[in-house]
Design a protein around this motif. Structure first.
Motif, mmCIF file in Angstrom:
data_model
loop_
_atom_site.group_PDB
_atom_site.id
_atom_site.type_symbol
_atom_site.label_atom_id
_atom_site.label_comp_id
_atom_site.label_asym_id
_atom_site.label_seq_id
_atom_site.Cartn_x
_atom_site.Cartn_y
_atom_site.Cartn_z
ATOM 1 N N GLU A 269 2.245 97.188 81.458
ATOM 2 C CA GLU A 269 2.342 96.164 80.670
ATOM 3 C C GLU A 269 3.124 95.080 81.816
ATOM 4 O O GLU A 269 4.478 95.169 81.706
ATOM 5 N N PRO A 270 2.332 94.420 82.612
ATOM 6 C CA PRO A 270 3.262 93.397 83.312
ATOM 7 C C PRO A 270 4.159 92.399 82.626
ATOM 8 O O PRO A 270 3.587 92.297 81.312
ATOM 9 N N VAL A 271 5.005 92.022 83.214
ATOM 10 C CA VAL A 271 5.758 90.816 82.597
ATOM 11 C C VAL A 271 5.010 89.554 82.500
ATOM 12 O O VAL A 271 4.535 89.079 83.489
ATOM 13 N N GLU A 272 5.246 89.047 81.392
ATOM 14 C CA GLU A 272 4.961 87.523 81.332
ATOM 15 C C GLU A 272 6.470 86.832 81.354
ATOM 16 O O GLU A 272 6.927 86.865 80.289
ATOM 17 N N TYR A 273 6.623 85.880 82.258
ATOM 18 C CA TYR A 273 8.062 85.109 82.470
ATOM 19 C C TYR A 273 7.930 84.102 81.406
ATOM 20 O O TYR A 273 7.022 83.240 81.313
ATOM 21 N N GLY A 274 9.308 83.698 81.051
ATOM 22 C CA GLY A 274 9.395 82.404 80.355
ATOM 23 C C GLY A 274 9.899 82.560 78.872
ATOM 24 O O GLY A 274 10.432 83.848 78.487
ATOM 25 N N ILE A 275 9.904 81.640 78.317
ATOM 26 C CA ILE A 275 10.325 81.653 76.707
ATOM 27 C C ILE A 275 9.125 81.291 75.908
ATOM 28 O O ILE A 275 8.156 80.803 76.413
ATOM 29 N N THR A 276 9.220 81.513 74.597
ATOM 30 C CA THR A 276 7.980 81.043 73.503
ATOM 31 C C THR A 276 7.524 79.865 73.498
ATOM 32 O O THR A 276 6.424 79.679 73.165
ATOM 33 N N ARG A 277 8.518 78.855 73.585
ATOM 34 C CA ARG A 277 8.046 77.447 73.490
ATOM 35 C C ARG A 277 7.657 76.958 74.784
ATOM 36 O O ARG A 277 8.048 77.463 75.747
ATOM 37 N N PRO A 278 6.508 75.985 74.530
ATOM 38 C CA PRO A 278 6.070 75.398 75.954
ATOM 39 C C PRO A 278 7.240 74.512 76.482
ATOM 40 O O PRO A 278 7.797 73.831 76.195
ATOM 41 N N VAL A 279 7.114 74.761 77.812
ATOM 42 C CA VAL A 279 8.416 74.150 78.782
ATOM 43 C C VAL A 279 7.783 73.599 80.026
ATOM 44 O O VAL A 279 7.022 74.244 80.776
ATOM 45 N N ASP A 280 8.261 72.433 80.023
ATOM 46 C CA ASP A 280 7.810 71.653 81.601
ATOM 47 C C ASP A 280 8.796 72.212 82.557
ATOM 48 O O ASP A 280 10.000 71.775 82.528
ATOM 49 N N HIS A 281 8.455 73.391 83.422
ATOM 50 C CA HIS A 281 9.266 74.071 84.224
ATOM 51 C C HIS A 281 9.964 73.466 85.153
ATOM 52 O O HIS A 281 11.139 73.725 85.712
ATOM 53 N N GLY A 282 9.452 71.899 85.396
ATOM 54 C CA GLY A 282 10.155 71.204 86.639
ATOM 55 C C GLY A 282 11.055 70.226 86.077
ATOM 56 O O GLY A 282 11.447 69.530 86.899
ATOM 57 N N SER A 283 11.129 70.161 84.706
ATOM 58 C CA SER A 283 11.988 68.911 84.236
ATOM 59 C C SER A 283 13.316 69.556 84.048
ATOM 60 O O SER A 283 13.424 70.466 83.077
ATOM 61 N N TYR A 284 14.259 68.804 84.585
ATOM 62 C CA TYR A 284 15.558 69.186 84.137
ATOM 63 C C TYR A 284 15.665 69.102 82.860
ATOM 64 O O TYR A 284 16.443 69.997 82.274
#
Ligand SMILES: [Zn+2]
Ligand SMILES: [Zn+2]
Length: 311
Positions: free
Chosen positions: A240-255
């Motif tokens: 079971e490989p890791v899926e990184y992040g959190i459950t809500r959609p996030v703009d990863h580059g936005s402070y």
């Protein structure tokens, strides 16, 4: 004051050494990821740098309100409020380690289980990946207030020598930062028999996952002791490989989205609250909770997965 001056000097030396080590391997990793693997998302790096600037800008404001609230100062305040202090004999050091690790586990568990605290911890999880710059990405309130309270004040309040509390925090910062080494630099990160009692990069990759099996597991950053005792230990499975992040959609580059997106979502929910019970639930119950519906919290998702597997 005479007693404080050498304490501060030794603390500065220790903390500077720890930060130099962390900063050194962080820079080396980013350079390797960018020039060798060509896998670095520069927007995410810029977001983490803005996070550091945000913390630096907030630091004098927090200091004005609370005093210079570093782990060292908080540890001194905790020691002054404590009724006892355990010495630095071998059993005192073991006691200090167990107490420090317990408060590390507790603050991290609370940060995942209380929505208001999740707002200040989620920036560490929101970027969809892992490397040491993401490992250093913390909301300014977490770095300047929350961590010093638990690592310094509470640890010293429970009798740990303030200098030992700072020393453990430096050890934790150095090893805890290394746990975020990227998959490209270190493919496995399990470290064989060491991983039976120490947190390894593989354990911490599980912690950064959003897979229902992995979410909200492996809270500690040095040993497995409290995760094992309190039932939150989960090994990384080959299948079971890791899926990184959190459950809500996030703009990863936005402070703003990474550091304040959860606050915005919380405000939206609070505006829809129908009474004080809803307000309290939104603030203090687990992320994912909605009035009358706890089926979307991490615990509920994991329980459904495990129940399905048991048949
Ligand atoms: Zn976490
Ligand atoms: Zn982490």
């Amino acid at each position: 004051m005479d007693e404080l001056t050498p304490f501060h000097g030794r603390i500065n030396d220790l903390v500077s050494l720890g930060l130099a080590v962390v900063f050194g391997y962080l820079v080396v990793e980013l350079l390797l990821l960018h020039f060798f693997w060509r896998k670095l998302d520069l927007r995410v790096v810029r977001m983490t740098m803005l996070g550091f600037v945000g913390t630096a800008l907030a630091s004098p404001i927090v200091a004005r309100l609370l005093g210079p609230f570093t782990v060292g100062f908080a540890a001194l305040a905790g020691a002054e409020s404590s009724f006892f202090r355990v010495g630095t004999q071998w059993y005192g050091l073991i006691y200090a380690f167990v107490v420090y690790e317990f408060f590390y586990w507790l603050q991290h568990w609370l940060a995942h289980k209380v929505r208001l605290l999740w707002c200040i911890h989620s920036p560490h999880h929101a970027p969809g990946g892992i490397h040491m710059a993401i490992g250093a990405n913390h909301h300014f309130l977490e770095g300047l207030v929350y961590f010093p309270f638990f690592f310094g004040f509470m640890t010293a309040l429970f009798g740990v020598d303030p200098m030992i509390a700072v020393g453990l925090n430096v050890l934790d910062t150095v090893w805890g930062s290394y746990l975020h080494v990227s998959d490209e630099i270190l493919r496995e990160g399990r470290y064989g028999w060491v991983g039976r009692f120490m947190q390894t990069p593989a354990h911490h990759r599980v912690h950064h996952a959003k897979n229902p099996r992995y979410v909200d597991r492996n809270y500690n950053s040095i040993t497995l002791l409290w995760d094992w005792l309190l039932g939150t230990l989960e090994p990384l499975r080959e299948s079971e490989p890791v899926e990184y992040g959190i459950t809500r959609p996030v703009d990863h580059g936005s402070y703003w989205d990474v550091h304040f997106g959860e606050f915005a979502a919380l405000c939206r929910d609070l505006r829809s609250a129908k009474g004080p019970a809803d307000v309290l639930g939104y603030l203090f119950r687990a992320p994912g909770w909605q009035p009358g519906d706890a089926s979307h919290t991490a615990s509920a998702l994991r329980a459904r997965l495990l129940a399905g597997e048991r048949g």
